[in-house]
Write a protein that holds these residues in place. Structure first.
Motif, short mmCIF file in Angstrom:
data_model
loop_
_atom_site.label_atom_id
_atom_site.label_comp_id
_atom_site.label_asym_id
_atom_site.label_seq_id
_atom_site.Cartn_x
_atom_site.Cartn_y
_atom_site.Cartn_z
N LYS A 3 -24.51 -15.96 5.88
CA LYS A 3 -25.76 -16.42 6.50
C LYS A 3 -26.47 -15.22 7.09
O LYS A 3 -25.87 -14.47 7.87
CB LYS A 3 -25.44 -17.38 7.66
N GLU A 45 -27.36 -17.70 2.48
CA GLU A 45 -28.33 -18.56 3.17
C GLU A 45 -29.23 -17.68 4.03
O GLU A 45 -28.74 -16.90 4.85
CB GLU A 45 -27.60 -19.58 4.04
N VAL A 69 -23.82 -16.27 12.32
CA VAL A 69 -24.68 -15.53 11.38
C VAL A 69 -24.02 -14.17 11.09
O VAL A 69 -23.45 -13.54 11.98
CB VAL A 69 -26.10 -15.38 11.99
#
Ligand code: DQA
Length: 147
Positions: A3, A45, A69
Motif C-alpha cells: 500500500k 494499492e 502503509v
C-alpha cells in the motif's frame, strides 16, 4: 499487497490551472488516475489524498503508520520550506517518505532552496515534472525503504 500513499499538499489541487508554465497542464485528477493505474499494473494499492491544511496532512501521516502503509510519496507544497510540524510527523512514523517536487525548487526563489522535510525523508526528487511521482513509485517497487 503493498500500500502506497500518494499525498499532495497545499495548492496542488489547482494543478493544470496554477502557473502552468511551472507546474504543467495536467490536473491532480490526471496524476492520481495515472498513479492508481500504475499501481494496478504492479499490484500495489495507491491511496490518494490532497489537502490544503497542515493538520489534515499530519493526521494522514499518522493514519498511514496506523494502517500499515508501506511507503508515502509526498509533495508537501510550500509546507516543505517551513513546516516543522510535518517534519516531526514524518520523523515520528516508521513509514518511509519520498519527497517529490514537480518544479526544480533549487532554480527558483531562495526560500524554496531549503526543505525542512528532506532530512527526515528517504529521498527527494525535484524538477522532473509529474514523472517524479512515477519514479518515486518505482523506487518503492524496487524495495526502497525496506532495506
Ligand atoms: C512544489 C514546490 C514548492 O516550493 C511550492 O510551494 C509548491 C509546489 C513543487 O511541486 O514544485 O506548491 O512543491
Amino acid at each position: 499487497m503493498k500500500k502506497i500513499l500518494l499525498l499532495n499538499g497545499p495548492n496542488l489541487n489547482r494543478l493544470g490551472k496554477r502557473e502552468p508554465g511551472i507546474y504543467g497542464v495536467s490536473t491532480l485528477e490526471d496524476l492520481e488516475e495515472r498513479m492508481v493505474q500504475l499501481g494496478v499494473d504492479s499490484q500495489i494499492e495507491i491511496i490518494c489524498f490532497q489537502s490544503n491544511h497542515e493538520g489534515e496532512l499530519i493526521d494522514k501521516l499518522h493514519e498511514a503508520e496506523d494502517t500499515g502503509v508501506d511507503g508515502i510519496i509526498f509533495n508537501p507544497g510550500a509546507f516543505t520550506h517551513y513546516s516543522y510540524a510535518i517534519r516531526d510527523a514524518i520523523a515520528g512514523i516508521g513509514c518511509p517518505v519520498i519527497e517529490v517536487h514537480i518544479s526544480n525548487v533549487y532554480q527558483r526563489e531562495e526560500f524554496r532552496h531549503k526543505s525542512v522535510i528532506a532530512p527526515v525523508a528517504k529521498g527527494q526528487i525535484a524538477g522532473l515534472g509529474l514523472l517524479g511521482y512515477e519514479l518515486a513509485l518505482e523506487a518503492f517497487k524496487r524495495g526502497k525503504g525496506e532495506e
